[in-house]
Motif scaffolding. Sequence first.
Motif, PDB file in Angstrom:
ATOM      1  N   ILE A 174     123.198  51.680  60.653  1.00 48.93           N
ATOM      2  CA  ILE A 174     122.165  51.282  61.611  1.00 48.93           C
ATOM      3  C   ILE A 174     121.304  50.207  60.959  1.00 48.93           C
ATOM      4  N   SER A 175     121.164  49.077  61.635  1.00 47.87           N
ATOM      5  CA  SER A 175     120.341  47.981  61.124  1.00 47.87           C
ATOM      6  C   SER A 175     118.897  48.154  61.576  1.00 47.87           C
ATOM      7  N   THR A 176     117.988  47.791  60.708  1.00 44.93           N
ATOM      8  CA  THR A 176     116.573  47.853  61.080  1.00 44.93           C
ATOM      9  C   THR A 176     116.182  46.725  62.034  1.00 44.93           C
ATOM     10  N   GLY A 177     117.006  45.662  62.077  1.00 49.43           N
ATOM     11  CA  GLY A 177     116.572  44.483  62.813  1.00 49.43           C
ATOM     12  C   GLY A 177     115.443  43.797  62.060  1.00 49.43           C
ATOM     13  N   GLY A 178     114.971  42.678  62.594  1.00 46.97           N
ATOM     14  CA  GLY A 178     113.855  41.985  61.972  1.00 46.97           C
ATOM     15  C   GLY A 178     114.158  40.539  61.657  1.00 46.97           C
ATOM     16  N   GLU A 179     113.264  39.910  60.910  1.00 45.12           N
ATOM     17  CA  GLU A 179     113.388  38.501  60.557  1.00 45.12           C
ATOM     18  C   GLU A 179     114.332  38.348  59.356  1.00 45.12           C
TER      19      GLU A 179
END
Length: 287
Positions: A174-179
């Motif tokens: 699972i990816s945290t997402g973000g910049e």
Amino acid sequence: MLSKNKSLAKTNTEELLLNKSGVNNSGKGIEREESMAGKERLMAIRQTIQTQKKASVAELSKICRVTEETIRRDLDKLEADGVVTRVHGGAIWNEGIQKEGVHFYRRMSRHLKEKQEIARKTAKLFEGKTTIIADSSTTVMEALKLLPQSPDITVVTNSTEVFREFQQSSFNIISTGGEYNKKSLSLQGQLAKTNILKYNVSLALISCKGLSIEKGVLDSNESEAEVKKAMLAQAEEVALLVDFSKFDQSAFVNLINLQKVNYIITDRRPSDEWVDYCEEQGIKLVY
């Protein structure tokens, strides 16, 4: 007597400050100190200490033409950055300084054997763990390579390199997402921190840039540190993966108190002081 290199460094530093200072003929010390404040003076101090390996407060005060109290404040800043270590009457250069902004693949090749040794020791913690949160460090990446290939295991991470490395793996990611940070191959920012708060995990795998009994766990990148703090808050247990060079090193950002760490996993035995401290604090030290 100073060596030729040291003399040149001192001369260059003095010329730099004279060019930058813009001192008028009135010779007012306050105007001179204000004009030399900031990045130029810090750069001159760094250059002097790096070249000579050490420098006294009195020497730096003379070179920079500011008060010794100003120099002490500057040295405090440089020590907080992990650049120097304060000693009585001055400071010494940190040969093992952790440089900020080094690309992930360059960092991956450094101390590789030590990281792989740490990974083998970390693998023993995976037994019975089905939910893991992991930072984007190269040491943690080595540990993830030894995860059991099981669809029952889920890894939450801000690393983008994980998707390339483990695209054929059985465990869930699972990816945290973000910049996106191109150098660290990681995801950062508010979106990453917000998404992390959705998950509760059994184990957090974290690395850092410095480890100090007085200051705790330290890191050099503030954005990355904020993401790690969010990860640590969601984990039942925290495992800190650090090679021997990280002990007794400072860095820019305070990450977490050592009392909140359950495991410190390293490649060889640290000093007696560290062994005694971990025993007193109930930290499992693995080496």
